[in-house]
Write a protein that holds these residues in place. Structure first.
Motif, short mmCIF file in Angstrom:
data_model
loop_
_atom_site.label_atom_id
_atom_site.label_comp_id
_atom_site.label_asym_id
_atom_site.label_seq_id
_atom_site.Cartn_x
_atom_site.Cartn_y
_atom_site.Cartn_z
N SER A 193 0.81 -1.21 0.00
CA SER A 193 0.00 0.00 0.00
C SER A 193 0.85 1.26 0.00
CB SER A 193 -0.92 0.00 1.23
OG SER A 193 -0.13 -0.06 2.40
N GLY A 194 2.16 1.10 0.01
CA GLY A 194 3.06 2.25 0.05
C GLY A 194 3.18 2.77 1.47
N PRO A 195 4.27 3.50 1.77
CA PRO A 195 4.45 4.01 3.12
C PRO A 195 3.54 5.21 3.38
CG PRO A 195 6.19 4.81 1.68
CD PRO A 195 5.36 3.85 0.86
N THR A 196 3.33 5.50 4.65
CA THR A 196 2.62 6.71 5.06
C THR A 196 3.64 7.83 5.12
OG1 THR A 196 1.02 5.43 6.35
CG2 THR A 196 1.24 7.78 6.88
N ILE A 197 3.40 8.90 4.39
CA ILE A 197 4.33 10.02 4.31
C ILE A 197 3.79 11.20 5.10
CG2 ILE A 197 5.63 11.57 2.79
CD1 ILE A 197 6.31 8.64 2.32
N ARG A 198 4.63 11.79 5.93
CA ARG A 198 4.25 13.00 6.67
C ARG A 198 5.38 14.02 6.56
NH1 ARG A 198 2.92 8.73 10.07
NH2 ARG A 198 0.70 8.47 10.51
N ALA A 199 5.01 15.29 6.64
CA ALA A 199 6.02 16.34 6.62
C ALA A 199 5.55 17.51 7.46
CB ALA A 199 6.29 16.81 5.18
N ASP A 200 6.50 18.22 8.03
CA ASP A 200 6.18 19.39 8.83
C ASP A 200 7.30 20.40 8.68
OD1 ASP A 200 4.69 20.99 10.49
OD2 ASP A 200 5.14 19.89 12.33
N ALA A 201 6.95 21.68 8.72
CA ALA A 201 7.94 22.74 8.53
C ALA A 201 7.72 23.84 9.57
CB ALA A 201 7.83 23.32 7.12
N ASP A 202 8.78 24.53 9.90
CA ASP A 202 8.69 25.70 10.78
C ASP A 202 7.92 26.78 10.03
OD1 ASP A 202 9.08 28.07 12.20
OD2 ASP A 202 11.15 27.56 12.75
N PRO A 203 6.75 27.17 10.52
CA PRO A 203 5.93 28.14 9.79
C PRO A 203 6.55 29.54 9.69
CG PRO A 203 5.00 27.73 11.96
CD PRO A 203 6.12 26.75 11.78
N THR A 204 7.58 29.81 10.51
CA THR A 204 8.21 31.13 10.48
C THR A 204 9.36 31.20 9.49
OG1 THR A 204 9.81 30.62 12.24
CG2 THR A 204 7.62 31.41 12.91
N VAL A 205 9.66 30.07 8.83
CA VAL A 205 10.82 30.02 7.94
C VAL A 205 10.39 29.92 6.48
CG1 VAL A 205 12.81 28.59 7.27
CG2 VAL A 205 12.31 28.98 9.69
N ASN A 206 11.04 30.70 5.62
CA ASN A 206 10.83 30.62 4.17
C ASN A 206 11.91 29.71 3.60
OD1 ASN A 206 10.45 30.95 1.46
ND2 ASN A 206 10.98 33.12 1.40
N LEU A 207 11.55 28.47 3.30
CA LEU A 207 12.55 27.50 2.84
C LEU A 207 13.16 27.87 1.50
CD1 LEU A 207 10.74 24.27 4.03
CD2 LEU A 207 12.89 25.17 4.92
N SER A 208 12.47 28.65 0.70
CA SER A 208 13.02 29.06 -0.59
C SER A 208 14.12 30.11 -0.44
CB SER A 208 11.91 29.57 -1.52
OG SER A 208 11.32 30.74 -0.97
N SER A 209 14.28 30.66 0.77
CA SER A 209 15.33 31.66 0.98
C SER A 209 16.71 31.03 1.12
CB SER A 209 15.02 32.50 2.23
OG SER A 209 15.12 31.70 3.40
N TYR A 210 16.75 29.74 1.37
CA TYR A 210 18.04 29.05 1.46
C TYR A 210 18.52 28.72 0.05
CZ TYR A 210 16.73 28.34 6.37
OH TYR A 210 16.36 28.52 7.67
N LYS A 211 19.83 28.79 -0.13
CA LYS A 211 20.40 28.53 -1.46
C LYS A 211 21.33 27.32 -1.49
CE LYS A 211 18.23 32.17 -2.81
NZ LYS A 211 16.91 31.98 -3.47
#
Length: 199
Positions: free
Chosen positions: A24-42
């Motif tokens: 059935s495939g694995p269960t995938i979960r994700a979470d991010a710090d809502p105060t951080v803009n991940l696209s700002s990292y290069k």
């Protein structure tokens, strides 16, 4: 000692690949710090010793996970560097033993719904204490976690996990399976790869 390390590495490889090989495939979960803009990292890199390196050397599973993660982050516009990366990636694998207790009508008084007593199906039940066959099923569940850490702040900014029942069949070619499960985890990443739907 050397044999034990090789067996441990093989078990970890099978576990990671087994996550992707579940029916059935694995269960995938994700979470991010809502105060951080991940696209700002290069830029990104890896911890010198990631958590999957439990020995004094880099394991095959760590190498596979680094390659797959590097591919996914590069697709999203990040640049790999070993000199002062803005993001550091870490991995962890965990195996947990679990069991299910299942009971079915005793084979001695009818085999399931298709046995002699199948005529009762959907019409009426039986009394408490009616003979049951009880079976305990033992299995293993594996969890793979990928952490992305702000290197300057030493703070977790994103985590993706995959959890699934480990396939007991021999896994002859774990590389593509590991690539697949890492790809599924990064499908939840807030910065999509070109051509991929935004989350």
């Amino acid at each position: 000692m050397r044999i034990a390390k090789v067996v441990c590495t093989a078990t970890m490889m099978a576990m990671a690949a087994g996550l992707a090989a579940c029916a059935s495939g694995p269960t995938i979960r994700a979470d991010a710090d809502p105060t951080v803009n991940l696209s700002s990292y290069k830029t990104f890199g890896f911890y010198e010793k990631v958590s999957t390196d439990r020995s004094a050397y880099t394991t095959l599973i760590s190498t596979r996970l680094k390659e797959a993660t590097r591919t996914e982050l590069t697709k999203r516009g990040y640049t790999f560097t070993e000199t002062n990366p803005q993001l550091l990636a870490n991995f962890n694998l965990n195996i947990e033993n679990r069991q299910d207790v299942q009971s079915t009508p005793s084979a001695g008084v009818g085999v399931g719904m298709g046995g002699y007593y199948g005529y009762r199906s959907g019409m009426y039940g039986v009394w408490g204490g009616y003979p049951q066959d009880v079976e305990t099923v033992h299995y293993q569940v594996g969890t793979l976690a990928i952490d992305l850490v702000d290197a300057a702040k030493k703070q977790l900014v994103w985590q993706g996990t995959a959890e699934g029942r480990i396939n007991k069949k021999a896994i002859e070619n774990p590389g593509p399976a590991i690539d697949s499960v890492v790809g599924e985890i990064f499908a939840k990443y807030p910065v999509p790869a070109p051509g991929a739907p935004a989350n």
